[in-house]
Design a protein around this motif. Structure first.
Motif, PDB file in Angstrom:
ATOM      1  N   THR A   3      51.706   7.215   2.355  1.00 31.41           N
ATOM      2  CA  THR A   3      51.381   8.426   3.107  1.00 31.41           C
ATOM      3  C   THR A   3      50.470   8.067   4.296  1.00 31.41           C
ATOM      4  O   THR A   3      49.895   6.969   4.330  1.00 31.41           O
ATOM      5  N   GLU A   4      50.321   9.045   5.202  1.00 32.17           N
ATOM      6  CA  GLU A   4      49.477   8.822   6.378  1.00 32.17           C
ATOM      7  C   GLU A   4      48.030   8.528   5.948  1.00 32.17           C
ATOM      8  O   GLU A   4      47.358   7.671   6.501  1.00 32.17           O
ATOM      9  N   GLU A   5      47.611   9.274   4.914  1.00 31.80           N
ATOM     10  CA  GLU A   5      46.241   9.107   4.423  1.00 31.80           C
ATOM     11  C   GLU A   5      46.032   7.704   3.834  1.00 31.80           C
ATOM     12  O   GLU A   5      45.020   7.045   4.098  1.00 31.80           O
ATOM     13  N   GLN A   6      47.011   7.261   3.051  1.00 28.41           N
ATOM     14  CA  GLN A   6      46.913   5.913   2.471  1.00 28.41           C
ATOM     15  C   GLN A   6      46.893   4.850   3.574  1.00 28.41           C
ATOM     16  O   GLN A   6      46.155   3.883   3.504  1.00 28.41           O
ATOM     17  N   ALA A   7      47.735   5.073   4.596  1.00 28.63           N
ATOM     18  CA  ALA A   7      47.783   4.121   5.713  1.00 28.63           C
ATOM     19  C   ALA A   7      46.415   4.042   6.396  1.00 28.63           C
ATOM     20  O   ALA A   7      45.937   2.953   6.727  1.00 28.63           O
ATOM     21  N   SER A   8      45.781   5.209   6.571  1.00 25.38           N
ATOM     22  CA  SER A   8      44.462   5.232   7.204  1.00 25.38           C
ATOM     23  C   SER A   8      43.436   4.480   6.370  1.00 25.38           C
ATOM     24  O   SER A   8      42.565   3.800   6.909  1.00 25.38           O
ATOM     25  N   GLN A   9      43.562   4.591   5.054  1.00 23.47           N
ATOM     26  CA  GLN A   9      42.636   3.862   4.172  1.00 23.47           C
ATOM     27  C   GLN A   9      42.818   2.359   4.336  1.00 23.47           C
ATOM     28  O   GLN A   9      41.858   1.599   4.402  1.00 23.47           O
ATOM     29  N   VAL A  10      44.083   1.941   4.399  1.00 23.76           N
ATOM     30  CA  VAL A  10      44.386   0.517   4.575  1.00 23.76           C
ATOM     31  C   VAL A  10      43.794   0.020   5.890  1.00 23.76           C
ATOM     32  O   VAL A  10      43.142  -1.020   5.952  1.00 23.76           O
ATOM     33  N   VAL A  11      43.991   0.813   6.950  1.00 25.40           N
ATOM     34  CA  VAL A  11      43.481   0.426   8.272  1.00 25.40           C
ATOM     35  C   VAL A  11      41.951   0.336   8.235  1.00 25.40           C
ATOM     36  O   VAL A  11      41.363  -0.634   8.713  1.00 25.40           O
ATOM     37  N   ALA A  12      41.308   1.333   7.600  1.00 22.36           N
ATOM     38  CA  ALA A  12      39.837   1.338   7.539  1.00 22.36           C
ATOM     39  C   ALA A  12      39.330   0.088   6.807  1.00 22.36           C
ATOM     40  O   ALA A  12      38.347  -0.529   7.235  1.00 22.36           O
ATOM     41  N   GLU A  13      40.025  -0.271   5.752  1.00 25.80           N
ATOM     42  CA  GLU A  13      39.635  -1.458   4.987  1.00 25.80           C
ATOM     43  C   GLU A  13      39.745  -2.724   5.860  1.00 25.80           C
ATOM     44  O   GLU A  13      38.850  -3.561   5.875  1.00 25.80           O
ATOM     45  N   ILE A  14      40.832  -2.809   6.608  1.00 32.36           N
ATOM     46  CA  ILE A  14      41.031  -3.973   7.494  1.00 32.36           C
ATOM     47  C   ILE A  14      39.937  -4.002   8.573  1.00 32.36           C
ATOM     48  O   ILE A  14      39.322  -5.037   8.824  1.00 32.36           O
ATOM     49  N   LEU A  15      39.688  -2.839   9.181  1.00 31.48           N
ATOM     50  CA  LEU A  15      38.686  -2.774  10.254  1.00 31.48           C
ATOM     51  C   LEU A  15      37.316  -3.230   9.749  1.00 31.48           C
ATOM     52  O   LEU A  15      36.545  -3.843  10.482  1.00 31.48           O
ATOM     53  N   GLY A  16      37.056  -2.947   8.476  1.00 32.86           N
ATOM     54  CA  GLY A  16      35.779  -3.316   7.877  1.00 32.86           C
ATOM     55  C   GLY A  16      35.516  -4.818   7.861  1.00 32.86           C
ATOM     56  O   GLY A  16      34.380  -5.253   7.715  1.00 32.86           O
ATOM     57  N   HIS A  17      36.583  -5.611   8.014  1.00 38.29           N
ATOM     58  CA  HIS A  17      36.429  -7.073   7.994  1.00 38.29           C
ATOM     59  C   HIS A  17      36.278  -7.683   9.390  1.00 38.29           C
ATOM     60  O   HIS A  17      36.197  -8.891   9.530  1.00 38.29           O
TER      61      HIS A  17
END
Ligand code: FES
Length: 170
Positions: A3-17
């Motif tokens: 879902t869009e929400e799950q995708a955003s979570q994945v992106v946020a996790e990546i950005l955190g690194h």
């Protein structure tokens, strides 16, 4: 499908690194694509906000490189090798046959998400040229006729799934 929400979570996790540096743009795009399979529009916006650069700049970079995709891959992702050996052995005819059979162009995904089509560089089995790949399966020494044959079980599967979906929605 994610879902869009799950995708955003994945992106946020990546950005955190990553550090907020513009030089991280391409590695970020690559990692997001690796995790999600493509670059959703929202992810590009999120990357732009994170790096504090205009979204148009992120688009500009992403569309410049043909390694990036902007639509999800189909269930049966199909690749045609267009390396030298395959190209000389008729890779273009294989590509055209696939476009005809699947009703999509290179770089596209069918509307029902069944197939996607991509051209790739040498996949390392030039002796088998011309080669196509559906998911992980390699199809050697292809001809347009063999393309038609190879697609039959996949198309059948797609049709069965679509019939099940239709009967459930009644
Ligand atoms: S050129 Fe197609 S496998 Fe090498």
């Amino acid at each position: 499908m994610i879902t869009e929400e799950q995708a955003s979570q994945v992106v946020a996790e990546i950005l955190g690194h990553y550090k907020k540096r513009k030089k991280n743009l391409i590695p970020l795009l690559q990692e997001v694509q690796t995790k999600l399979g493509y670059l959703p529009r929202k992810a590009l916006r999120e990357i732009a906000e994170f790096l504090d650069i205009p979204e148009i700049e992120v688009w500009g970079v992403a569309t410049f490189y043909n390694q990036f995709r902007f639509v999800p891959l189909g269930k049966y992702h199909t690749m045609v090798c267009m390396g030298t050996a395959c190209h000389l052995a008729g890779g273009r005819l294989i590509l055209e046959a696939l476009e005809r059979e699947l009703g999509i162009k290179v770089g596209e995904t069918a509307k029902d998400g069944s197939f996607s089509l991509e051209r790739v560089a040498c996949i390392g089995c030039c002796m088998l040229a011309p080669v196509m790949v559906i998911r992980d399966r390699i199809y050697p020494k292809m001809t347009p006729f063999k393309v038609e044959e190879a697609l039959i079980p996949y198309k059948q599967e797609v049709q069965n799934l679509n019939n099940i979906k239709k009967s459930k929605s009644k």
